[in-house]
Design a protein around this motif. Structure first.
Motif, mmCIF file in Angstrom:
data_model
loop_
_atom_site.group_PDB
_atom_site.id
_atom_site.type_symbol
_atom_site.label_atom_id
_atom_site.label_comp_id
_atom_site.label_asym_id
_atom_site.label_seq_id
_atom_site.Cartn_x
_atom_site.Cartn_y
_atom_site.Cartn_z
ATOM 1 N N THR A 269 0.542 -12.999 0.674
ATOM 2 C CA THR A 269 -0.823 -12.555 0.346
ATOM 3 C C THR A 269 -0.789 -11.539 -0.782
ATOM 4 O O THR A 269 -0.022 -10.575 -0.737
ATOM 5 C CB THR A 269 -1.505 -11.931 1.582
ATOM 6 N N VAL A 270 -1.608 -11.774 -1.796
ATOM 7 C CA VAL A 270 -1.763 -10.837 -2.915
ATOM 8 C C VAL A 270 -3.157 -10.219 -2.829
ATOM 9 O O VAL A 270 -4.144 -10.937 -2.644
ATOM 10 C CB VAL A 270 -1.596 -11.559 -4.269
ATOM 11 N N ILE A 271 -3.224 -8.894 -2.923
ATOM 12 C CA ILE A 271 -4.511 -8.184 -2.883
ATOM 13 C C ILE A 271 -4.730 -7.529 -4.240
ATOM 14 O O ILE A 271 -3.906 -6.724 -4.687
ATOM 15 C CB ILE A 271 -4.524 -7.109 -1.782
ATOM 16 N N LEU A 272 -5.814 -7.884 -4.903
ATOM 17 C CA LEU A 272 -6.141 -7.315 -6.207
ATOM 18 C C LEU A 272 -7.497 -6.632 -6.146
ATOM 19 O O LEU A 272 -8.485 -7.232 -5.710
ATOM 20 C CB LEU A 272 -6.155 -8.407 -7.285
ATOM 21 N N GLY A 273 -7.524 -5.391 -6.582
ATOM 22 C CA GLY A 273 -8.784 -4.648 -6.606
ATOM 23 C C GLY A 273 -8.904 -3.857 -7.885
ATOM 24 O O GLY A 273 -8.249 -4.154 -8.884
ATOM 25 N N LYS B 238 -4.138 -16.407 -12.438
ATOM 26 C CA LYS B 238 -3.620 -17.685 -12.941
ATOM 27 C C LYS B 238 -2.129 -17.830 -12.609
ATOM 28 O O LYS B 238 -1.674 -18.883 -12.175
ATOM 29 C CB LYS B 238 -3.781 -17.765 -14.462
ATOM 30 N N SER B 239 -1.381 -16.754 -12.823
ATOM 31 C CA SER B 239 0.069 -16.790 -12.603
ATOM 32 C C SER B 239 0.428 -16.914 -11.127
ATOM 33 O O SER B 239 1.510 -17.394 -10.796
ATOM 34 C CB SER B 239 0.718 -15.514 -13.156
ATOM 35 N N LEU B 240 -0.468 -16.462 -10.252
ATOM 36 C CA LEU B 240 -0.135 -16.391 -8.830
ATOM 37 C C LEU B 240 -0.703 -17.533 -7.986
ATOM 38 O O LEU B 240 -0.462 -17.595 -6.785
ATOM 39 C CB LEU B 240 -0.621 -15.051 -8.258
ATOM 40 N N ILE B 241 -1.454 -18.424 -8.619
ATOM 41 C CA ILE B 241 -2.090 -19.520 -7.869
ATOM 42 C C ILE B 241 -1.061 -20.366 -7.119
ATOM 43 O O ILE B 241 -1.225 -20.671 -5.940
ATOM 44 C CB ILE B 241 -2.937 -20.412 -8.818
ATOM 45 N N ASP B 242 0.022 -20.743 -7.796
ATOM 46 C CA ASP B 242 1.029 -21.607 -7.169
ATOM 47 C C ASP B 242 1.963 -20.834 -6.244
ATOM 48 O O ASP B 242 2.636 -21.415 -5.408
ATOM 49 C CB ASP B 242 1.857 -22.323 -8.240
ATOM 50 N N PHE B 243 2.009 -19.524 -6.427
ATOM 51 C CA PHE B 243 2.961 -18.690 -5.692
ATOM 52 C C PHE B 243 2.414 -18.207 -4.350
ATOM 53 O O PHE B 243 3.135 -18.080 -3.369
ATOM 54 C CB PHE B 243 3.341 -17.492 -6.570
ATOM 55 N N ASN C 60 -0.238 -17.777 -0.943
ATOM 56 C CA ASN C 60 -1.006 -18.500 0.073
ATOM 57 C C ASN C 60 -2.434 -17.985 0.135
ATOM 58 O O ASN C 60 -3.375 -18.735 0.395
ATOM 59 C CB ASN C 60 -0.345 -18.359 1.444
ATOM 60 N N PHE C 61 -2.586 -16.674 -0.102
ATOM 61 C CA PHE C 61 -3.913 -16.061 -0.133
ATOM 62 C C PHE C 61 -3.971 -15.036 -1.261
ATOM 63 O O PHE C 61 -3.016 -14.294 -1.481
ATOM 64 C CB PHE C 61 -4.226 -15.337 1.192
ATOM 65 N N ILE C 62 -5.087 -15.016 -1.975
ATOM 66 C CA ILE C 62 -5.347 -13.963 -2.964
ATOM 67 C C ILE C 62 -6.669 -13.313 -2.575
ATOM 68 O O ILE C 62 -7.730 -13.945 -2.649
ATOM 69 C CB ILE C 62 -5.424 -14.522 -4.405
ATOM 70 N N LEU C 63 -6.582 -12.067 -2.124
ATOM 71 C CA LEU C 63 -7.783 -11.333 -1.702
ATOM 72 C C LEU C 63 -8.292 -10.511 -2.879
ATOM 73 O O LEU C 63 -7.541 -9.735 -3.477
ATOM 74 C CB LEU C 63 -7.466 -10.403 -0.524
ATOM 75 N N ILE C 64 -9.551 -10.696 -3.201
ATOM 76 C CA ILE C 64 -10.151 -10.006 -4.348
ATOM 77 C C ILE C 64 -11.182 -8.991 -3.859
ATOM 78 O O ILE C 64 -12.090 -9.329 -3.105
ATOM 79 C CB ILE C 64 -10.855 -11.008 -5.294
ATOM 80 N N GLY C 65 -11.026 -7.730 -4.280
ATOM 81 C CA GLY C 65 -11.971 -6.692 -3.876
ATOM 82 C C GLY C 65 -12.294 -5.757 -5.018
ATOM 83 O O GLY C 65 -11.854 -5.971 -6.157
ATOM 84 N N GLY C 66 -13.047 -4.705 -4.727
ATOM 85 C CA GLY C 66 -13.425 -3.756 -5.770
ATOM 86 C C GLY C 66 -14.252 -4.421 -6.849
ATOM 87 O O GLY C 66 -14.920 -5.443 -6.622
ATOM 88 N N GLY C 67 -14.181 -3.885 -8.071
ATOM 89 C CA GLY C 67 -14.935 -4.442 -9.196
ATOM 90 C C GLY C 67 -14.500 -5.846 -9.569
ATOM 91 O O GLY C 67 -15.236 -6.590 -10.222
ATOM 92 N N MET C 68 -13.291 -6.240 -9.116
ATOM 93 C CA MET C 68 -12.777 -7.581 -9.392
ATOM 94 C C MET C 68 -13.649 -8.676 -8.788
ATOM 95 O O MET C 68 -13.753 -9.781 -9.314
ATOM 96 C CB MET C 68 -11.371 -7.723 -8.783
ATOM 97 N N ALA C 69 -14.284 -8.380 -7.656
ATOM 98 C CA ALA C 69 -14.974 -9.422 -6.889
ATOM 99 C C ALA C 69 -16.295 -9.869 -7.512
ATOM 100 O O ALA C 69 -16.649 -11.055 -7.459
ATOM 101 C CB ALA C 69 -15.217 -8.937 -5.464
ATOM 102 N N TRP D 266 0.097 -5.580 -3.304
ATOM 103 C CA TRP D 266 -1.217 -4.950 -3.447
ATOM 104 C C TRP D 266 -1.277 -4.112 -4.714
ATOM 105 O O TRP D 266 -0.417 -3.279 -4.959
ATOM 106 C CB TRP D 266 -1.507 -4.071 -2.223
ATOM 107 N N ASN D 267 -2.331 -4.347 -5.504
ATOM 108 C CA ASN D 267 -2.592 -3.525 -6.684
ATOM 109 C C ASN D 267 -4.094 -3.329 -6.834
ATOM 110 O O ASN D 267 -4.839 -4.293 -7.015
ATOM 111 C CB ASN D 267 -2.025 -4.193 -7.949
ATOM 112 N N GLY D 268 -4.539 -2.087 -6.741
ATOM 113 C CA GLY D 268 -5.948 -1.767 -7.000
ATOM 114 C C GLY D 268 -6.762 -1.531 -5.741
ATOM 115 O O GLY D 268 -6.639 -2.266 -4.764
ATOM 116 N N PRO D 269 -7.617 -0.496 -5.754
ATOM 117 C CA PRO D 269 -8.434 -0.153 -4.585
ATOM 118 C C PRO D 269 -9.539 -1.177 -4.333
ATOM 119 O O PRO D 269 -9.932 -1.920 -5.237
ATOM 120 C CB PRO D 269 -9.018 1.206 -4.952
#
Length: 404
Positions: free
Chosen positions: A194-198, A210-215, A217-226, A324-327
């Motif tokens: 699981t990758v968490i980006l905020g 884009k780079s992590l799509i194939d790598f 299982n889950f990409i959680l998007i939060g903060g201003g990213m969402a 995890w990177n970003g609040p």
């Protein structure tokens, strides 16, 4: 091509020119708020001192843009470093020139000399040949231990190492950072991943997805990213929540969503269910909780809501590998820090139960520290921008410049 590390050299009677990153956050009294980067540089410096070498430290601080500004001098670090190393740390009010050379000539084995802010010279940020050459005169062996600026095309990172030929290497911190990211991408880790980006810097992180799509299982998007995704993918109403001009990122959003659809992976990119909103960007208590796709005009999403916290934590709970990177909200305001802190705590919990966790970026580290969880994750990266670049599968300029 290889990269030498600090263990490949004996520093006895040698001058080690060490590029560190002491661009640490401070308060109005010049007290250090977070000394993580300094702490992580200590093993490299101690190794050289123990071998009776001489240490010359170079770093930047703030954004003086080539001007000599007293409030951005590195001199405030001297008492702190002196206490850390238990020996008087010397200081020079310049980083190149005869004054510096003369101070270095007076160094004895085991001495530490801190040079003035590199960015007092505009040439530092210009990958300038002459400035890089002048810096190279300050040492016998070049050591890069500043992973957090390894993505910068700056003179001390790119140009200076060229003048040391084979007498250059990475320090313990740089080595540890590279090893942990290699390990993360090696496929050795257990799934689900699981990758968490905020955070609010949307454009800088879109290509990471884009780079992590194939790598992943889950990409959680939060903060201003969402919010851009909610607007683009679902036609959601996001009020005043966008932090960047939508037109700048719209094409990249389209590419990501198209690629996910093509690969039948729409279900790996996940967003908050609800958000805490306010009319003003401050620590006020006049808030509401609404679905993320139904934010009224004039309102701003400032944190993930309780349903989102539960949703994200459930996914993290069953993950075996986490990055995890970003609040997940504007966590510097206490009223909007709950989501980020809950995620930090959950990551530390699953790490204790055997999961591998890699956390980086100043805000993410600060959130872990708020919850006293910084020592409860597998690896804490000092890199913010460098972490983002390495996640795009790029060779960082500061690493490339060490190849021999």
């Amino acid at each position: 091509m290889i990269i030498k590390n600090i263990n490949n050299f004996n520093f006895e009677n040698k001058i080690a020119l060490i590029r560190v990153d002491y661009n640490v956050p401070i308060n109005n009294n010049y007290e250090i708020i977070d000394d993580t980067r300094i702490q992580y540089s200590i093993p490299t410096i101690q190794k050289i001192i123990c071998e009776k070498g001489k240490v010359v430290l170079i770093s930047h601080f703030g954004r003086p843009k080539g001007k000599r500004l007293k409030n951005l001098s590195l001199k405030f670090l001297v008492p702190f470093l002196t206490k850390k190393f238990g020996i008087p740390v010397k200081f020079c009010d310049d980083c190149i020139g005869n004054n510096v050379i003369n101070k270095i000539k007076k160094l004895k084995s085991g001495d530490i000399l801190l040079l003035e802010n590199l960015r007092f010279y505009k040439e530092e940020e210009e990958e300038n040949y002459n400035f890089g050459q002048e810096l190279s005169k300050n040492g016998d062996i070049y050591v890069n231990d500043a992973f957090s600026v390894a993505h910068r095309n700056h003179s001390s990172i790119i140009t200076t190492p060229k003048f040391f030929l084979e007498k250059k290497c990475m320090g313990f911190l740089m080595k540890k950072e590279i090893e942990n990211f290699k390990k993360f991408f090696s496929g050795q880790h257990k799934k689900p991943i699981t990758v968490i980006l905020g955070g609010s810097k949307v454009s800088s992180k879109l290509n990471i997805i884009k780079s992590l799509i194939d790598f992943s299982n889950f990409i959680l998007i939060g903060g201003g990213m969402a919010y851009p995704f909610i607007k683009k993918k679902y036609g959601g109403k996001i009020g005043n929540s966008l932090t960047e001009k939508y037109s700048i990122i719209e094409n990249t959003l389209e590419e990501i969503l198209s690629e996910l659809n093509k690969k039948n992976k729409n279900n790996i990119l996940l967003f908050p269910k609800d958000v805490v909103i306010s009319k003003t960007f401050d620590n006020n208590k006049n808030t509401k909780i609404v679905p993320i796709h139904s934010i009224p005009n004039g309102w701003i999403g400032l944190d993930i809501g309780p349903k989102s916290i539960k949703y994200f934590c459930n996914i993290i709970e069953k993950s075996k590998t986490i990055l995890w990177n970003g609040p997940l909200g504007v966590f510097e305001f206490s009223n909007f820090s709950i989501g980020t802190k809950k995620i930090a705590k959950k990551i530390s919990e699953i790490t204790k139960n055997g999961a591998y966790s890699l956390v980086g970026g100043g805000d993410s580290i600060a959130a872990l520290k708020m919850e006293k969880c910084e020592k409860k994750v597998s690896y804490l990266s000092t890199g913010g921008g460098s972490m983002l670049e390495i996640l795009k599968n790029k060779v960082l300029p500061g690493i490339k410049s060490l190849y021999i």
